[in-house]
Structure formats: structure tokens, C-alpha cells
Design a protein around this motif. Structure first.
Motif, PDB file in Angstrom:
ATOM      1  N   GLY A   1       0.832  -1.200   0.000  1.00  0.00           N
ATOM      2  CA  GLY A   1       0.000   0.000   0.000  1.00  0.00           C
ATOM      3  C   GLY A   1       0.863   1.245   0.000  1.00  0.00           C
ATOM      4  N   PHE A   2       0.358   2.306   0.589  1.00  0.00           N
ATOM      5  CA  PHE A   2       1.108   3.550   0.633  1.00  0.00           C
ATOM      6  C   PHE A   2       0.666   4.364   1.839  1.00  0.00           C
ATOM      7  N   ASP A   3       1.495   5.305   2.240  1.00  0.00           N
ATOM      8  CA  ASP A   3       1.086   6.254   3.270  1.00  0.00           C
ATOM      9  C   ASP A   3       1.580   7.648   2.910  1.00  0.00           C
ATOM     10  N   ALA A   4       0.827   8.638   3.368  1.00  0.00           N
ATOM     11  CA  ALA A   4       1.175  10.048   3.202  1.00  0.00           C
ATOM     12  C   ALA A   4       1.522  10.598   4.571  1.00  0.00           C
ATOM     13  N   GLU A   5       2.623  11.345   4.643  1.00  0.00           N
ATOM     14  CA  GLU A   5       3.094  11.857   5.929  1.00  0.00           C
ATOM     15  C   GLU A   5       3.249  13.373   5.906  1.00  0.00           C
ATOM     16  N   TYR A   6       2.775  13.990   6.968  1.00  0.00           N
ATOM     17  CA  TYR A   6       2.953  15.425   7.160  1.00  0.00           C
ATOM     18  C   TYR A   6       3.948  15.637   8.291  1.00  0.00           C
ATOM     19  N   GLN A   7       5.004  16.409   8.009  1.00  0.00           N
ATOM     20  CA  GLN A   7       6.030  16.671   9.015  1.00  0.00           C
ATOM     21  C   GLN A   7       5.573  17.841   9.888  1.00  0.00           C
ATOM     22  N   ALA A   8       4.915  17.503  11.001  1.00  0.00           N
ATOM     23  CA  ALA A   8       4.360  18.539  11.873  1.00  0.00           C
ATOM     24  C   ALA A   8       5.451  19.368  12.540  1.00  0.00           C
TER      25      ALA A   8
ATOM     26  N   VAL B   1      -0.843   8.860   7.449  1.00  0.00           N
ATOM     27  CA  VAL B   1      -2.088   8.113   7.228  1.00  0.00           C
ATOM     28  C   VAL B   1      -1.860   7.228   6.016  1.00  0.00           C
ATOM     29  N   GLY B   2      -2.185   5.946   6.141  1.00  0.00           N
ATOM     30  CA  GLY B   2      -1.932   5.029   5.046  1.00  0.00           C
ATOM     31  C   GLY B   2      -3.124   4.166   4.689  1.00  0.00           C
ATOM     32  N   VAL B   3      -3.011   3.486   3.545  1.00  0.00           N
ATOM     33  CA  VAL B   3      -3.994   2.504   3.091  1.00  0.00           C
ATOM     34  C   VAL B   3      -3.218   1.280   2.635  1.00  0.00           C
ATOM     35  N   PHE B   4      -3.471   0.129   3.267  1.00  0.00           N
ATOM     36  CA  PHE B   4      -2.709  -1.080   2.978  1.00  0.00           C
ATOM     37  C   PHE B   4      -3.633  -2.290   2.844  1.00  0.00           C
ATOM     38  N   TYR B   5      -3.323  -3.126   1.841  1.00  0.00           N
ATOM     39  CA  TYR B   5      -3.934  -4.450   1.765  1.00  0.00           C
ATOM     40  C   TYR B   5      -3.017  -5.420   2.495  1.00  0.00           C
ATOM     41  N   SER B   6      -3.595  -6.285   3.342  1.00  0.00           N
ATOM     42  CA  SER B   6      -2.809  -7.246   4.099  1.00  0.00           C
ATOM     43  C   SER B   6      -3.482  -8.608   4.075  1.00  0.00           C
TER      44      SER B   6
END
Length: 213
Positions: free
Chosen positions: A63-70, A78-83
Motif C-alpha cells: 500500500g502507501f502512506d502520506a506523511e505530514y512533518q508537523a 495516514v496510510g492505506v494497505f492491503y494485508s
């Protein structure tokens, strides 16, 4: 000359790490890997005096995730993954090895804590919350036949777990190891035992990080 080269290399590495951890930046990281999963209930009783121990099942995760460097050393992803998860029981009479496969779509929300670049550059610790949705479940016996076939109705569609892990990044490549601890009973059937069937899975993935802005 050697000292100057080392100083320049160190400055380049420091600048590279700073660019990766710049506050307010966004990154996108596709990942693929393998997982090892099981359930909290360890024994399957098929006879009053005979039980089989559940064993871990290996599967694919991607899957993939998007990251915000706070902040410079803290990111939120936050990600979306098939497992492909589940568990197995081996050498059951007239069935052989029984494999229960659970196809999950997982949405992890993680806080990523980056270690100081001059101490352990590229290393991050992570923890958070994961919501899983069961898309399908199948049980297969060791004879190559589905002993029960599609048994999605035996499991709840929603699963909640707590992920915790560690990752290491080098340039744009990221290796991630995390353990997902299930906190709710996934079984949807009335059992004669009071045990809660909670999932646990270990993920190892490799990814490539893209800078969005």
C-alpha cells in the motif's frame, strides 16, 4: 584534503536529513512487503482430548502512506494497505493443514518520532491506531479443497489494532518493521469458549519516499 572531504560529506548528509524532516513538508511512500500473522486463541479443540495449536501464516502486504512533518522530529502519517493475514492449523485428521485467510484493508494512523540526525540519522520510532476492514475470509484444507470455502460471515468486518514499530530511511528508501496488536474480538460466531479471537501481525515493508512539497 581527507578532512575537508569528510566535512563536506557530513554537511551534505546533515542537509539531506534536514530536508527530509523539514516542518510543513508532505511525503508519499508506496510500500510492499511480507507479514506474519496469528490470532490470540492458540488451540483448536476438535475432540474432547485433542487440540491443535495455531501457527503463524505468512502473507503479502502492500500500500502507501502520506506523511505530514508537523515538527522537525515528529511526523503524522495516514496510510492505506492491503494485508493478507490469518492463521493455520497443521495435520488435522482427514483435513491435513488447515489455513484460514483473512483479506484486510487497513488504514493506519501513526505518529513518527525521528531520532536526532547526529545520533542515529534516518531512524524513526512509530506508534498509533489502525482500523481494518475485512473484505473476505476463506478456509482451505491441506487436500487442496476449501473445507468451508467462503466463511466471511464468521468474522466481524471491523478490526482495531495498535501498531508500533521502527523504520530506517536512507536517501529515499525506507525499511519499516511494525507489530500490530489486535484489541477487539474478530470472531462473529458463538463459541463454546470465552476466548477473544484477537489478531496480531508483524509487517516488514520496503518503500520509496516521494517529496510532494
Amino acid at each position: 584534503m581527507t578532512r575537508k572531504i569528510m566535512v563536506v560529506a557530513f554537511l551534505c548528509l546533515s542537509l539531506g536529513m534536514k530536508a527530509q524532516q523539514e516542518s510543513g513538508s508532505w511525503t508519499l511512500t508506496p510500500r510492499v512487503g511480507v507479514n506474519s500473522s496469528n490470532v490470540a486463541v492458540e488451540d483448536l479443540w476438535v475432540m474432547p482430548d485433542k487440540a491443535f495449536c495455531a501457527k503463524r501464516k505468512w502473507g503479502f502486504v502492500g500500500g502507501f502512506d502520506a506523511e505530514y512533518q508537523a515538527w522537525q522530529q515528529v511526523g503524522i502519517s495516514v496510510g492505506v494497505f492491503y494485508s493478507n493475514e490469518g492463521y493455520t492449523y497443521g495435520d488435522i485428521p482427514d483435513m491435513g493443514r488447515v489455513t484460514q485467510t483473512l483479506h484486510y484493508l487497513n488504514i493506519p494512523v501513526l505518529a513518527n518520532f525521528y531520532i536526532e540526525p547526529n545520533i542515529l540519522p534516518g531512524l524513526a520510532l512509530k506508534a498509533g491506531f489502525q482500523l481494518g476492514y475485512l473484505m473476505k475470509a476463506k478456509m482451505k484444507d491441506g487436500l487442496g479443497n476449501y473445507s468451508r470455502g467462503d466463511n466471511t460471515s464468521d468474522y466481524k468486518h471491523i478490526n482495531i489494532s495498535i501498531p508500533a514499530g521502527i523504520s530506517y530511511s536512507y536517501k529515499n528508501f525506507v525499511a519499516d518493521l511494525r507489530y500490530n496488536i489486535g484489541v477487539m474480538n474478530i470472531c462473529n460466531t458463538q463459541l463454546e469458549i470465552d476466548d477473544s479471537w484477537k489478531t496480531n501481525s508483524l509487517w516488514f515493508t520496503l518503500g520509496y519516499q516521494f517529496r510532494l512539497r
